[in-house]
Design an enzyme around this catalytic site. Structure first.
Site, short mmCIF file in Angstrom:
data_model
loop_
_atom_site.label_atom_id
_atom_site.label_comp_id
_atom_site.label_asym_id
_atom_site.label_seq_id
_atom_site.Cartn_x
_atom_site.Cartn_y
_atom_site.Cartn_z
N ASN A 140 25.39 43.20 -8.26
CA ASN A 140 25.56 41.93 -7.54
C ASN A 140 26.81 41.94 -6.66
OD1 ASN A 140 23.39 40.03 -8.03
ND2 ASN A 140 23.98 40.10 -10.19
N TYR A 184 23.76 44.67 -16.10
CA TYR A 184 23.34 43.59 -15.21
C TYR A 184 24.55 42.67 -15.07
CZ TYR A 184 21.12 39.39 -13.42
OH TYR A 184 20.81 38.29 -12.67
N GLU A 189 17.39 42.51 -15.88
CA GLU A 189 16.70 41.21 -15.88
C GLU A 189 15.30 41.33 -16.48
OE1 GLU A 189 17.62 37.64 -13.26
OE2 GLU A 189 17.54 39.29 -11.82
N ASP A 209 22.37 46.58 -11.84
CA ASP A 209 22.44 45.59 -10.77
C ASP A 209 23.86 45.02 -10.79
OD1 ASP A 209 22.33 43.43 -9.07
OD2 ASP A 209 20.37 42.75 -9.75
#
Length: 215
Positions: A147, A104, A34, A145
């Site tokens: 999630n 990501y 990000e 990441d």
């Protein structure tokens, strides 16, 4: 080697913190997510001045990934698919003798939406890419990441969030396929207990101080 990963939520906003941290901790490799900046505006200078190489792929205001490394970054690949129009969510490279993938993963918005289905497809495509490209018997670093909350001890209140976005059985099932292929959760291997988190929702009053987090 010392590996680290960090979701910056805008690298330009967090740059002083990151530069100070790498100067103090001296990681060999730092993977960022990000970054939220176009490539022409990526702040590569401070990393070069600190003795690091940088590989980055970004887009305006959203997504973006980068690898910061003391060693040269070789064999870069900046797209999971064959094309340049996809979101800036993936990059792979070789650093020394180790292949490194930084991702990501889409957040998914809400279970049952098209964005959630896109997240599941993206995960499956990433796994297919890995199976087609790498050998599970050889070193490979996959970081970023994701999630996804894997287990109850990875969130402060599992009963509250179970079945929702980032804590859904479909997401967990795909992640388990990565482990079946050969990956190891390095953090959990060395930290078997709960209450170690990487995300705290700013909307929860004093959420960080109360350690109401997710991993």
């Amino acid at each position: 080697m010392k590996f680290s990963t960090f979701n910056t939520n805008s690298i330009r906003a967090r740059l002083p913190i990151i530069v100070d941290w790498i100067d103090r901790e001296q990681p060999d490799i730092l993977c960022l997510q990000e970054t939220k900046v176009q490539d022409r505006d990526f702040p590569v200078g401070p990393f070069n001045e600190a003795g690091y190489h940088a590989l980055y792929r970004g887009q305006k205001a959203y997504n973006g990934v980068a690898i910061i490394s003391k060693l040269p970054i070789e064999k870069p690949q900046l797209n999971l698919y064959n094309g340049n129009k996809e979101d800036a969510r993936f990059m792979s490279s070789r650093i020394g003798d180790i292949p490194v993938i930084n991702v990501y993963v889409p957040q998914g918005f809400a279970v049952g939406t098209e964005k959630f289905e896109y997240k599941l497809r993206w995960f499956k495509d990433l796994l297919l890419y890995i199976k087609d490209t790498y050998d599970p018997g050889k070193p490979l670093l996959l970081t970023g990441d994701f999630n996804v909350v894997l287990e109850d001890l990875d969130v402060y209140d599992p009963d509250k969030f179970r079945g929702g976005i980032c804590f859904h059985p479909d997401e967990q099932a795909i992640m388990k396929e990565f482990f079946e292929w050969g990956f190891v959760d390095i953090f959990r291997k060395h930290q078997p207990d709960g209450s170690h988190y990487t995300f705290w929702d700013y909307r929860i009053p004093n959420g960080f101080k109360r350690n109401m987090g997710w991993r």
